[in-house]
Design an enzyme around this catalytic site. Sequence first.
Site, PDB file in Angstrom:
ATOM      1  N   GLY A 110      -3.160  52.826 114.502  1.00 54.00           N
ATOM      2  CA  GLY A 110      -4.415  52.630 115.244  1.00 54.00           C
ATOM      3  C   GLY A 110      -4.966  51.220 115.192  1.00 54.00           C
ATOM      4  CG  ASP A 132      -1.297  58.661 115.401  1.00 53.91           C
ATOM      5  OD1 ASP A 132      -2.034  58.068 116.222  1.00 53.91           O
ATOM      6  OD2 ASP A 132      -0.379  58.088 114.778  1.00 53.91           O
ATOM      7  CG  ASN A 187       3.878  45.851 123.747  1.00 55.67           C
ATOM      8  OD1 ASN A 187       4.144  44.912 124.494  1.00 55.67           O
ATOM      9  ND2 ASN A 187       3.847  45.732 122.426  1.00 55.67           N
ATOM     10  CG  ASP A 207      -3.411  56.730 119.706  1.00 57.82           C
ATOM     11  OD1 ASP A 207      -3.593  55.553 120.057  1.00 57.82           O
ATOM     12  OD2 ASP A 207      -2.624  57.052 118.788  1.00 57.82           O
ATOM     13  NE  ARG A 237       1.504  42.737 119.070  1.00 59.29           N
ATOM     14  CZ  ARG A 237       1.655  42.214 120.284  1.00 59.29           C
ATOM     15  NH1 ARG A 237       1.859  40.923 120.422  1.00 59.29           N
ATOM     16  NH2 ARG A 237       1.591  42.975 121.360  1.00 59.29           N
ATOM     17  CG  ASP A 275       1.839  52.996 119.782  1.00 51.41           C
ATOM     18  OD1 ASP A 275       3.013  52.947 120.168  1.00 51.41           O
ATOM     19  OD2 ASP A 275       0.974  52.178 120.132  1.00 51.41           O
ATOM     20  CB  SER A 315      -0.128  49.471 122.103  1.00 53.06           C
ATOM     21  OG  SER A 315       0.979  48.732 122.539  1.00 53.06           O
TER      22      SER A 315
HETATM   23  C1  G6P Z   1      -0.974  51.232 117.933  1.00 45.51           C
HETATM   24  C2  G6P Z   1      -0.174  51.478 116.684  1.00 45.51           C
HETATM   25  C3  G6P Z   1      -0.290  50.325 115.739  1.00 45.51           C
HETATM   26  C4  G6P Z   1       0.038  49.021 116.454  1.00 45.51           C
HETATM   27  C5  G6P Z   1      -0.903  48.822 117.627  1.00 45.51           C
HETATM   28  C6  G6P Z   1      -0.664  47.517 118.383  1.00 45.51           C
HETATM   29  O1  G6P Z   1      -2.278  51.485 117.672  1.00 45.51           O
HETATM   30  O2  G6P Z   1      -0.604  52.654 116.038  1.00 45.51           O
HETATM   31  O3  G6P Z   1       0.588  50.527 114.658  1.00 45.51           O
HETATM   32  O4  G6P Z   1      -0.082  47.924 115.580  1.00 45.51           O
HETATM   33  O5  G6P Z   1      -0.789  49.926 118.486  1.00 45.51           O
HETATM   34  O6  G6P Z   1       0.493  47.611 119.166  1.00 45.51           O
HETATM   35  P1  G6P Z   1       1.107  46.382 119.988  1.00 45.51           P
HETATM   36  O7  G6P Z   1       2.070  47.059 120.917  1.00 45.51           O
HETATM   37  O8  G6P Z   1      -0.013  45.705 120.707  1.00 45.51           O
HETATM   38  O9  G6P Z   1       1.753  45.472 118.998  1.00 45.51           O
HETATM   39 MG    MG Z   2      -1.799  56.249 117.185  1.00 43.53          MG
END
Ligand code: G6P
Ligand code: MG
Length: 233
Positions: free
Chosen positions: A61, A183, A131, A24, A64, A26, A129
Amino acid sequence: MNPASGMETTQQKTPHEILGVIFDMDGVLTDTIEFHYQSWEKLTLEMGIPFNREVNDTLRGLSRRDSLMQILGDRYLPEAKIAEMLERKNRYYLDFIAEMTPAHLLPGVDDLLNELRSAGMKTAIASASQNVRAVIPRLGIADRIDVVTNVYKVKRSKPAPDVFLHAAEQLGLSPNQCLVVEDAEAGVEAALAAGMWALGLGPVERVGAAHIVLPSLQGVKWEDILGKLHTAV
Ligand code: G6P
Ligand code: MG
């Protein structure tokens, strides 16, 4: 045992078969959890919606959109407003990741990636994510990662297994040959649903369902992980 049954084959797996590690991003490779927190905090303050670190921890996890739904609870907002808020939150978040450097790698990650390369393990990143492709180059680890994917490449987000199964397929490995490092509770659930090995990082209250749990990757050697997996089964 019926070798034709995928279900039973999964149950017979042993850690000897592990040929790849799916990370994973983030909260595992980098501590973007704080950046997500500050971005959501800014947005919710502007909107007058309650938010705190405890709520933020439940968002680990989640995608968004799923995160915003969790923050909103039973508050109703029209779709256009939701879309605008998602876009605004991401704008705040992109300002944070523009400042990221390899110094934002979490302790232990760099050494473990080097070890995995030496051990001939395949590596992937499977994130919730959108991103992920903006963050990874900033961390200076792209040369040690074979596959990068996210939940936007599959049908269902975590806790569904889709993104991990997709990563394994891209690596050319079967689920029982993969170890997932996560995590998030939703991420551990997704890894187990995929029939993979799971290493949870963080408190047992959050990631205790994983085969093994460690506080972080700091000082953790690949052979320690394999040893713990062997004693866990
Ligand atoms: C990860 C993080 C989340 C977050 C998600 C989306 O899983 O743990 O807290 O909301 O990614 O991220 P993004 O970059 O697409 O907003
Ligand atoms: Mg994570």
